[in-house]
Each structure stands twice: as structure tokens, then as C-alpha cells.
Design a protein around this motif. Structure first.
Motif, PDB file in Angstrom:
ATOM      1  N   THR A 131      -4.215  -3.277   4.881  1.00 56.89           N
ATOM      2  CA  THR A 131      -4.172  -4.675   4.439  1.00 56.89           C
ATOM      3  C   THR A 131      -5.193  -4.894   3.326  1.00 56.89           C
ATOM      4  N   ALA A 132      -5.053  -6.043   2.649  1.00 57.34           N
ATOM      5  CA  ALA A 132      -6.026  -6.390   1.612  1.00 57.34           C
ATOM      6  C   ALA A 132      -7.420  -6.419   2.234  1.00 57.34           C
ATOM      7  N   ALA A 183      -2.886  -8.022  -1.116  1.00 53.52           N
ATOM      8  CA  ALA A 183      -2.223  -6.714  -1.178  1.00 53.52           C
ATOM      9  C   ALA A 183      -0.763  -6.993  -1.489  1.00 53.52           C
ATOM     10  N   PHE A 187       0.230  -0.214   1.376  1.00 55.59           N
ATOM     11  CA  PHE A 187       0.280  -1.674   1.506  1.00 55.59           C
ATOM     12  C   PHE A 187       1.725  -2.146   1.647  1.00 55.59           C
ATOM     13  N   MET A 204       3.097  -6.186  -1.473  1.00 57.14           N
ATOM     14  CA  MET A 204       4.017  -5.329  -0.735  1.00 57.14           C
ATOM     15  C   MET A 204       5.044  -4.754  -1.703  1.00 57.14           C
TER      16      MET A 204
END
Ligand code: FMN
Length: 356
Positions: free
Chosen positions: A321-322, A330, A315, A332
Motif C-alpha cells: 500500500t501507499a 498508490a 500496488f 492500481m
């Protein structure tokens, strides 16, 4: 408030949306932030740009939405602003509707309370210097030199690096570099694990310290879990420090199955759940499993919906991605996660209330 922000969109109904994070070049005072936001709000209103700006402990996170030309005008100014550097784009896309329609700019700030007095310079290090620090940290980690790591990181903290800068610019990239060293067969899995725990301890040692009267800033609770079977817990442990400092009730879980995680979730009813994969290795194969873990967690019957975030190298590098795992968010980086999650919990509660 923008008259028609919610409905304003491009000719084809779409708006541009970008999110970035950056590091403040010098810790701003409340008055600095106030002035920045006042001017930005006035200009954004004029240009029909919506979004939010978060500031915490030396880091900015901003989302901006608007028609392409207007968004570009604001973004060009922001990129050149000397008040921040190490600007990293987290996402850039077009969207059919705006996410932020009710306000043009939201500022949530928790001013720096690092030990010592006076404004602290966050960092003015060049990317080359930062790359040099990462290389040195990885070398120390591979030599299992915990004293060396602690001394190096404590030295940067002394120079005024905030803990967020240390996490985002040094510890997380060093974890990824250690993962790469393992993939390239430059070290054993044992070396990798030891190196990650040393980074974890060094990050813990310089964590943002707060006084008792600033502690309970949030009444939210979070369950911080490693993904079932994931042995690397660097991100989860850094989050524990951060959410605790921000006043959340924090529980941790190192489950070995989705069922074990669901049981803990059902017993604790937290406002938020974070599920972490390795910060060192990509774990592509774990994506489908993580999606199943998120799905299983959503089946737990709770009074309030739990906001679910995910994290890990995949991520951080935007390789996943979420959305791809069905999560709400998500992360980073671990830095600033408590502010972002507080906002998501608030939004989720507002949605649940309006649906009642
Ligand atoms: C972290 C950060 C976020 C900012 N966000 C905005 C913003 O959303 N809108 C805005 O007009 N200016 C924003 N600014 C200020 C701009 O960088 C710039 O100073 C201002 O828009 C004036 O632009 P100009 O110098 O090109 O005239 C921000 C600055 C910083 C440091």
C-alpha cells in the motif's frame, strides 16, 4: 451539503469506506453524467453517504463512505448498474473519520474526445474474451511480433475500446502475465524487456488524442521517475502520455540513486512525483528501498509539499500500500491517474493554506 457528514460515524465511531474502478459500457454524454450525479447525490444525501466519483475517458473511479447498512444499499445498486462493467474493488475498509466531509459527491469529468465522431462503446467484452486477448498479446510479445501487437490493439481501438480500457484491461495485465512467464522460466529477461517495450509502444500508439484547445486543462507539473535502479519503465511511460494529454508539465527521470532523484526534484519543484516499480514483476525486496526513496524525496526543501505517488505490480495487486512506503497514493493502474493526482494536489494545497 451534509449537515453532519464529518462527524457522522457508526456506534463505535467508525465508517465503512470502499473504492472501486469500473469501465463505462458506453461513453456517457455530459447530460448522462449530469443526470447520474444528480440522482446519486440526492440518494447519498438521504442516506448520509459521502465520497467522490471521477469519470475520465471511459473509466469510473469512486470512493464511498457511510454507515454499513446505508453503504451496502448504495453499493448493491451500483454493482447492478448496466452503465458500467469490469467493476474492480480497489479497497474496502473501516475508518475512524470520513475522508470526504465537505461534499457529498464530486464529479470531475473529461469527456471522451477519441478521434471519430459519435458516442463510442467502451467495451462489452466478457472477462473470458478479455482473458483471451491478454493471452494473445502475451504470445505476440514473446514472439517479438510488434506488428501483431499493434494490429490487435488498433483493432480494439477501432471497435471503440477507450485507451483507458486498453491500459487497464489489456496492457497492464499483459505486463503481469509476461512477468509470470519470466518467473516460470518460460522466457528470458531479454524477452521480458522487449515484450514490455512493445506493449509500451502499442499503448502509446492508441493514446487518447486531444486537440490543441483542450490541452491545457491543468497547470500542474509532475516528475515521473522509475524507482532508482528499476529497469522497467512501462507504467512511467504510460503515465507520461496521460499526464501530457491532461495538460500537465511532465518531466521524466530514470535515476540510479535516491540522491539523483532528490537533485532532480530540488531543481524542478514539481507539484507531484510518481515513483514506479516494475509492472511485470513484484519486486517485494524493493519495498524497503522504495520507502527510503520516498523519505529522501520528502527531505528536499520545496515551496509547496510535493504529492508522492507510487506504482507497479505490487500496488496493482494490493500486495503493498501507499502507507507501507510512506507515499500519499498508490496507483492500481495508470488509467485515470492524472485526475486522482490533480485532486490530491488540490487537497494538499488546501491543507497547506489552512495551516498557514
Ligand atoms: C459509476 C456509477 C456510480 C454511481 N454512484 C452512485 C452513488 O454514489 N449513489 C447512488 O445512489 N447511485 C449511484 N449510481 C446509480 C446507481 O447505480 C442506481 O442507478 C441508483 O442508485 C438507483 O438505484 P436502484 O436502481 O437500486 O433504485 C451510480 C451509477 C454508476 C454507473
Amino acid at each position: 451539503m451534509l449537515q453532519n457528514a464529518g462527524g457522522t460515524a457508526g456506534h463505535d465511531g467508525w465508517v465503512g469506506c470502499l473504492t472501486y474502478k469500473s469501465i463505462a459500457t458506453a461513453a456517457p454524454s455530459a447530460a448522462d453524467l449530469d443526470s447520474l450525479v444528480r440522482k446519486a447525490r440526492a440518494r447519498n444525501r438521504k442516506l448520509g453517504v459521502t465520497g467522490m466519483l471521477l469519470y475520465e475517458n471511459g473509466s469510473f473511479l469512486q470512493t464511498l463512505e457511510g454507515l454499513p447498512d446505508q453503504l451496502e444499499a448504495v453499493w448493491t445498486s451500483i454493482k447492478q448498474d448496466p452503465r458500467h462493467d469490469h467493476i474492480e474493488m480497489l479497497s474496502e475498509h473501516v475508518a475512524p473519520v470520513r475522508l470526504f466531509s465537505d461534499w457529498d459527491m464530486l464529479l470531475q469529468s473529461r469527456l471522451d474526445q477519441s478521434p471519430g465522431s459519435g458516442p463510442k462503446v467502451a467495451t462489452r467484452s466478457s472477462p473470458e474474451a478479455v482473458a483471451g486477448y491478454i493471452e494473445a498479446l502475451v504470445r505476440l510479445a514473446l514472439n517479438a511480433d510488434d506488428i501483431g501487437i499493434n494490429t490487435a490493439i488498433a483493432g480494439l481501438a477501432e471497435e471503440g475500446w477507450t485507451s483507458n480500457a486498453i491500459v487497464t484491461l489489456l496492457i497492464e495485465p499483459s505486463a503481469r502475465a509476461l512477468g509470470d512467464a519470466w518467473l516460470a522460466d518460460d522466457c528470458s529477461e531479454f524477452d521480458l524487456t522487449i515484450g514490455l517495450s512493445m506493449l509500451q509502444l502499442a499503448g502509446h500508439a492508441v493514446r487518447y488524442s486531444v486537440t490543441a484547445d483542450t490541452i491545457r486543462t491543468s497547470r500542474y507539473s509532475i516528475l515521473l521517475a522509475t524507482a532508482p535502479g528499476e529497469p522497467h519503465a512501462l507504467g512511467t511511460s504510460m503515465l507520461a502520455d496521460q499526464f501530457t494529454d491532461a495538460g500537465w508539465r511532465v518531466d521524466m527521470a530514470f535515476p540510479d540513486s535516491d540522491e539523483a532523484l532528490a537533485n532532480q526534484l530540488g531543481a524542478q519543484h514539481p507539484d507531484a512525483l510518481d515513483i514506479g516499480l516494475s509492472d511485470a514483476l513484484q519486486r517485494y525486496h524493493a519495498l524497503a528501498k522504495l520507502r527510503a526513496t520516498v523519505e529522501r524525496s520528502r527531505l528536499v526543501k520545496l515551496d509547496q509539499p510535493t504529492v508522492i505517488s507510487v506504482g507497479g505490480r505490487m500496488f496493482a495487486e494490493a500486495a503493498a500500500t501507499a502507507y507501507s512506503v510512506g507515499a500519499d497514493h498508490a496507483r492500481m493502474t495508470a488509467a485515470g491517474a492524472s485526475i486522482r493526482m490533480a485532486e490530491l494536489v488540490r487537497q494538499s494545497r488546501a491543507r497547506a493554506q489552512s495551516a498557514d
